[in-house]
Design a protein around this motif. Structure first.
Motif, PDB file in Angstrom:
ATOM      1  N   ASP A   1       0.831  -1.211   0.000  1.00 59.52           N
ATOM      2  CA  ASP A   1       0.000   0.000   0.000  1.00 59.52           C
ATOM      3  C   ASP A   1       0.861   1.255   0.000  1.00 59.52           C
ATOM      4  OD1 ASP A   1      -2.651  -1.330   0.254  1.00 59.52           O
ATOM      5  OD2 ASP A   1      -1.719  -2.104   2.070  1.00 59.52           O
TER       6      ASP A   1
ATOM      7  N   GLY B   1     -11.791  -2.472   3.941  1.00 58.70           N
ATOM      8  CA  GLY B   1     -12.609  -2.019   2.808  1.00 58.70           C
ATOM      9  C   GLY B   1     -11.859  -1.056   1.916  1.00 58.70           C
ATOM     10  N   MET B   2     -11.115  -0.163   2.519  1.00 48.41           N
ATOM     11  CA  MET B   2     -10.363   0.829   1.739  1.00 48.41           C
ATOM     12  C   MET B   2      -9.336   0.147   0.843  1.00 48.41           C
ATOM     13  SD  MET B   2      -8.119   3.932   3.370  1.00 48.41           S
ATOM     14  CE  MET B   2      -6.438   3.393   3.144  1.00 48.41           C
ATOM     15  N   GLU B   3      -8.579  -0.752   1.429  1.00 49.61           N
ATOM     16  CA  GLU B   3      -7.533  -1.421   0.647  1.00 49.61           C
ATOM     17  C   GLU B   3      -8.130  -2.297  -0.450  1.00 49.61           C
ATOM     18  OE1 GLU B   3      -4.700  -1.351   4.616  1.00 49.61           O
ATOM     19  OE2 GLU B   3      -5.598  -3.243   3.980  1.00 49.61           O
ATOM     20  N   ALA B   4      -9.251  -2.957  -0.145  1.00 50.08           N
ATOM     21  CA  ALA B   4      -9.879  -3.816  -1.163  1.00 50.08           C
ATOM     22  C   ALA B   4     -10.335  -3.000  -2.366  1.00 50.08           C
ATOM     23  CB  ALA B   4     -11.069  -4.567  -0.562  1.00 50.08           C
ATOM     24  N   ASN B   5     -10.602  -1.720  -2.143  1.00 48.27           N
ATOM     25  CA  ASN B   5     -11.030  -0.865  -3.249  1.00 48.27           C
ATOM     26  C   ASN B   5      -9.852  -0.190  -3.952  1.00 48.27           C
ATOM     27  OD1 ASN B   5     -14.154  -0.561  -3.561  1.00 48.27           O
ATOM     28  ND2 ASN B   5     -13.794  -0.781  -1.381  1.00 48.27           N
ATOM     29  N   LEU B   6      -8.879   0.262  -3.188  1.00 51.03           N
ATOM     30  CA  LEU B   6      -7.787   1.031  -3.814  1.00 51.03           C
ATOM     31  C   LEU B   6      -6.768   0.147  -4.529  1.00 51.03           C
ATOM     32  CD1 LEU B   6      -7.042   3.786  -1.138  1.00 51.03           C
ATOM     33  CD2 LEU B   6      -8.483   3.944  -3.179  1.00 51.03           C
ATOM     34  N   ARG B   7      -6.681  -1.116  -4.138  1.00 45.80           N
ATOM     35  CA  ARG B   7      -5.648  -1.966  -4.753  1.00 45.80           C
ATOM     36  C   ARG B   7      -6.008  -2.418  -6.164  1.00 45.80           C
ATOM     37  NH1 ARG B   7      -4.280  -5.942   0.443  1.00 45.80           N
ATOM     38  NH2 ARG B   7      -3.283  -4.336   1.724  1.00 45.80           N
ATOM     39  N   PHE B   8      -7.282  -2.359  -6.512  1.00 46.80           N
ATOM     40  CA  PHE B   8      -7.700  -2.984  -7.767  1.00 46.80           C
ATOM     41  C   PHE B   8      -8.314  -1.996  -8.761  1.00 46.80           C
ATOM     42  CE2 PHE B   8      -7.499  -6.367  -4.651  1.00 46.80           C
ATOM     43  CZ  PHE B   8      -6.764  -7.321  -5.332  1.00 46.80           C
ATOM     44  N   ALA B   9      -7.610  -0.906  -9.007  1.00 44.67           N
ATOM     45  CA  ALA B   9      -8.069   0.001 -10.054  1.00 44.67           C
ATOM     46  C   ALA B   9      -7.972  -0.721 -11.390  1.00 44.67           C
ATOM     47  CB  ALA B   9      -7.206   1.253 -10.060  1.00 44.67           C
ATOM     48  N   GLY B  10      -8.736  -0.220 -12.356  1.00 44.98           N
ATOM     49  CA  GLY B  10      -8.673  -0.816 -13.688  1.00 44.98           C
ATOM     50  C   GLY B  10      -9.749  -1.862 -13.899  1.00 44.98           C
TER      51      GLY B  10
ATOM     52  N   LEU C   1     -16.082   3.972   5.107  1.00 44.67           N
ATOM     53  CA  LEU C   1     -15.464   4.303   3.820  1.00 44.67           C
ATOM     54  C   LEU C   1     -16.062   5.574   3.241  1.00 44.67           C
ATOM     55  CD1 LEU C   1     -15.264   0.958   1.814  1.00 44.67           C
ATOM     56  CD2 LEU C   1     -13.611   1.965   3.386  1.00 44.67           C
TER      57      LEU C   1
ATOM     58  N   LEU D   1     -13.735   6.248  -3.259  1.00 41.01           N
ATOM     59  CA  LEU D   1     -12.517   5.464  -3.486  1.00 41.01           C
ATOM     60  C   LEU D   1     -12.415   5.047  -4.952  1.00 41.01           C
ATOM     61  CD1 LEU D   1     -12.510   3.186  -0.318  1.00 41.01           C
ATOM     62  CD2 LEU D   1     -11.162   5.252  -0.723  1.00 41.01           C
TER      63      LEU D   1
ATOM     64  N   ASP E   1     -10.139   5.061 -10.239  1.00 37.47           N
ATOM     65  CA  ASP E   1     -10.602   4.622 -11.562  1.00 37.47           C
ATOM     66  C   ASP E   1     -10.986   5.772 -12.493  1.00 37.47           C
ATOM     67  OD1 ASP E   1     -10.717   1.737 -12.230  1.00 37.47           O
ATOM     68  OD2 ASP E   1     -11.630   1.609 -10.261  1.00 37.47           O
TER      69      ASP E   1
ATOM     70  N   ARG F   1      -2.113   4.494  -6.625  1.00 34.99           N
ATOM     71  CA  ARG F   1      -2.743   3.843  -5.475  1.00 34.99           C
ATOM     72  C   ARG F   1      -2.112   4.213  -4.140  1.00 34.99           C
ATOM     73  NH1 ARG F   1      -1.099  -2.442  -5.050  1.00 34.99           N
ATOM     74  NH2 ARG F   1      -1.366  -1.886  -2.862  1.00 34.99           N
TER      75      ARG F   1
END
Lengths: 552, 552
Positions: free
Chosen positions: A400, A495-504, B175, B181, B186, B192
């Motif tokens: 992160d 929750g924050m990490e689950a959202n920010l790690r997977f852009a795209g 969140l 987020l 995105d 990130r």
């Protein structure tokens, strides 16, 4: 991370001579993996019996182990038939009494691990030349069907009773949360109304209806089932590009030394600081000559750095997930000679068409995905003496935050290799560099084109690290960042990490971990599932669950 | 659905003369929408004050209303500047005391509605030729920044204090759940690690740092701010293909007649059966001549069937969501002359380049998306006398199940129109036909190519309906299906439907509703957020929240 005899201290290492629940037989290029769950050998034996081939985490740990061994130890295996030794029962899914008596965090991490194991089967099919077929010889329900869904093909015996089904919603008030809903509509592309109906049936579907709805690929009468399974398995095996014969490499026990809050493997060391709620995880670069050819990798077996270090890292991550829920932050460091890592990378890249090198790369790829999917904060610290180069740099890119010491006197650099360019895609199909630079795609090529080591200020300019404090600020900045992290709500961070790690883009895999898992986690907390009168709690007892019918 | 004076009975209808919180001014082609929240005019006035331009559902209902009016009533508006009339405060986000005292279901539906409103702004930018600019004149935090993120561009005043931030994680243990987020990584493609850092800062970022991180598009000194905003707004307005001048069409109040458990609009009727926990929602086809040209649509104003019927349906759905949480199933029926619907479709299709026709189609598209995103089970019943043709057939395609009576004597047909071929994509960018036939894409073209009405058995063969019982079985089959549905855990159904409805690709929009929303809902239940010592509950009081630091 001390191991104790308490069943809550989960050990992820096992081996065939210890299996309680699976029987592996190999005939030519086809392996048959038969589920035969020992109902008295659950992880908490007094608490529940694993009837009807239902499973708990222990059953899935064995499955993950045997799949890993098929990859490495049995290159001659080109297809796997997944079936059951119990008459008229394929698999009844996750054990409900186990779920009903488990903590929320355990349920969530159990589901995550089973998801990773099932996705590992699809990874074997996509990347390793090993196809999977479920030979469904009886009732196949819930997690049992989710296991079948992870196979390339599903053959169902047509005996008038064998069926496939996802009865979670009607029976248990929870979701088929191990990829079931997503695989039904996204992998098997079942029509949404048929999927809706299917997911509300206690009894599932069988025969022609199962084929017409796309829930299975074929049904075969009992008398011809074994023959049909064998024939199709051989056809699937014929598609493989794996070697015709062995040998493979044996996976020996990792046997880490556990000493209080310290765990030490050959290349990985973990030290827990309970007060700070963090674990310092350090990965060493190779310190002995490493294989440079495919044959040398074969000869080195499971003792080559690439195999050993990432098996160890994977084991450490799994132990942290299940056994150390209070440890919210993982501090990643590397030590040793970055050139030694780059030499391994060069060998992996040069021989990537070799089956074993492919498996080693796959092991690394899957371990890195395990980092992405671990709901802990990862902070990478890059200090003089580090080995964040190539493959090990992926660990920093997975973190992160990355802090890199800009030291006035001591050299401190990172370096990229070809392996950062596509060998280790994330679950969304992009490399970590591509995700990082979604907003400036030209930076991906720039970073990969850079020749040689990159110092802290250049790494900062290139966007490869988050911060590059000098030696005067380093200690304070890192300490404050870690303290701040430790003080936040762990749920908000998850929750924050689950959202920010997977852009795209999203893939079936990220949908399973993002959309489906998040909803299942939500439901796993609801009184309608886990309250005193919730469906998970009243299952199998007298009386029906009592629902609060308010929709959210 | 009876309206009472209790603040829990939410009314989604409003009009400019009733606005408490927003000021609209129009200068040439640029509208300025200024937030000036009346702190004493919250939806539950005794419970909290809407200080610092914080908002509750009432504030967002006004925003949704004014956006709808800009679309229809002000074709001359080509760009919207979103700003605040409060000095040094843009918007402090959702009101925390409101959140802390709201039920879980209310919080979730409040967030869903605000998400839909923000996505509506992006829809206006993408489809209606109306660009949005946030002129951030002060502190812009949490939901306030999420509102700015929904704009095409964000200009921030550089006065030394104005900032943008997402302080939910550090301050509230939840969140930024209204797209924040997702839009950061995105839409704005923030790196990130910068996004991670940003999302943990209580104070947000300002000045150069905000621009460099991509959090805003530009910062402008106070003295030049107004001039810069006006200039850029005019540039954005110049991109529009909207008419240079009006008139538009006025949106008059819908004024449904509410009588006990029955609500009646001109074209939509809702009848609640509390015992069965369902609402029968019936939409009538046009029964008077409808516009055939763009000019006729303009002259008909808001009384044309297409405008009126879908405004009504939208209103009914919103009332059901917020005011009738126990009503788990919505039974959709249509009545009237399907040819009349097809004639409207032909007019909408023929004149789709006209600004008003485009808005009408957009209204229908957004209302259909509201169905997709409503966490209730939708069962469409197709019986003789139905009008499930073209645009109205989309309602059946949006339903979880479609039952069509195969009557031996009475004609019962459905029919497709060009509007089923792409006018109403779902949030994932595919049409409902494409999602339905993901596994057999050739069936999309076959259905669209079919000329004329389709009877029940042909519809079943074509995969357009789930079941086609004859008149002997119809009552029992439908009754049993509805009874079964009503008995399931409402939470499991919510999760199941959220997963099964959105097969295929994911977009920023589906990520917001799937991944982000599901995680936020999870967190909204956690003791760390809403427990006695949770962060949402202790906010603004003495003492800090007490967290259970176990990670999940």
């Amino acid at each position: 991370m001390e191991q104790t005899a308490t069943p809550l201290q989960v050990n992820f290492e096992t081996s065939p001579d210890q299996y309680q629940h699976w029987k592996l037989t190999i005939d030519g290029h086809v392996a048959t993996l038969a589920m035969d769950v020992n109902e008295d050998a659950g992880m908490r034996p007094g608490d529940y019996k694993l009837k009807l081939n239902s499973y708990d985490l222990g059953v899935d740990i064995e499955l993950a182990d045997v799949l890993q061994r098929l990859r490495f130890e049995h290159p001659e295996v080109h297809a796997v038939v997944l079936t059951s030794l119990k008459p008229r029962i394929f698999c009844a899914g996750a054990n409900i009494y186990m779920l009903g008596t488990s903590s929320h965090a355990f349920k969530v991490n159990f589901c995550k691990f089973t998801n990773e194991t099932r996705l590992g089967m699809e990874d074997m099919s996509a990347h390793s030349g090993i196809k999977f077929m479920a030979a469904v010889n009886g009732i196949c329900a819930g997690g049992g069907y989710e296991l079948a869904l992870a196979c390339d093909e599903i053959l169902l015996v047509d005996d008038g009773t064998a069926s496939v089904g996802l009865p979670e919603t009607p029976l248990l008030g929870v979701l088929p949360g191990t990829g079931g809903l997503t695989r039904v509509v996204d992998k098997r592309k079942v029509r949404r109304d048929l999927a809706d109906d299917f997911s509300t049936l206690v009894e599932g579907v069988r025969g022609k209806r199962a084929v017409e709805g796309r829930f299975v690929d074929a049904v075969i009468p009992t008398s011809k089932f074994q023959e049909g399974v064998t024939k199709r398995a051989q056809e699937l095996a014929a598609l493989s590009d794996r070697p015709k014969t062995g040998p493979g490499i044996s996976l020996s026990p990792l046997m880490p030394v556990v000493d209080g809050d310290r765990i030490r493997y050959r290349y990985v060391t973990g030290v827990i600081d309970r007060e700070k709620r963090l674990c310092e995880l350090t990965i060493s670069a190779p310190d002995t000559p490493q294989p440079a050819t495919a044959n040398e990798f074969l000869r080195a077996g499971d003792q080559s750095w690439a195999v050993r270090a990432f098996r160890e890292l994977d084991d450490a991550l799994l132990r942290l997930r299940l056994n150390e829920p209070e440890i919210g932050t993982i501090v990643l460091r590397t030590t040793g000679d970055p050139k030694a890592v780059l030499a391994v990378d060069a060998a992996l890249d040069a021989h990537k068409s070799d089956w074993l090198v492919r498996e080693i790369t796959s092991l690394i790829r899957r371990t890195l995905k395990r980092v992405d999917l671990t709901s802990r904060s990862f902070f990478a610290l890059i200090e003089p003496g580090n080995a964040f180069a190539g493959t090990l740099l992926e660990l920093a890119l997975a973190a992160d935050r990355v802090y890199m010491l800009d030291h006035p006197d001591q050299a401190n650099t990172i370096e990229l290799s070809a392996m950062n360019g596509g060998a280790y895609p994330m679950s969304n199909g992009l490399t970590r560099l591509q995700v990082r630079f979604l907003g400036e795609p030209e930076s991906v090529g720039k970073a990969l084109d850079h020749d040689g080591p990159i110092d802290a200020s250049s790494a900062l300019d290139a966007g490869l690290v988050f911060s590059a404090p000098d030696d005067l600020d380093w200690d304070d900045e890192v300490r404050m960042a870690l303290e701040a992290r430790a003080a936040f709500s762990p749920d908000a961070l998850t929750g924050m990490e689950a959202n920010l790690r997977f852009a795209g883009p999203e893939t079936m895999e990220t949908k399973i971990f993002g959309r489906l898992t998040a909803w299942q986690n939500w439901i796993f907390q609801r009184p309608n599932a886990v309250g005193e009168h919730g469906a998970l709690m009243t299952y199998g007892r007298e009386g029906r669950p009592t629902f609060d019918f308010n929709r959210t």
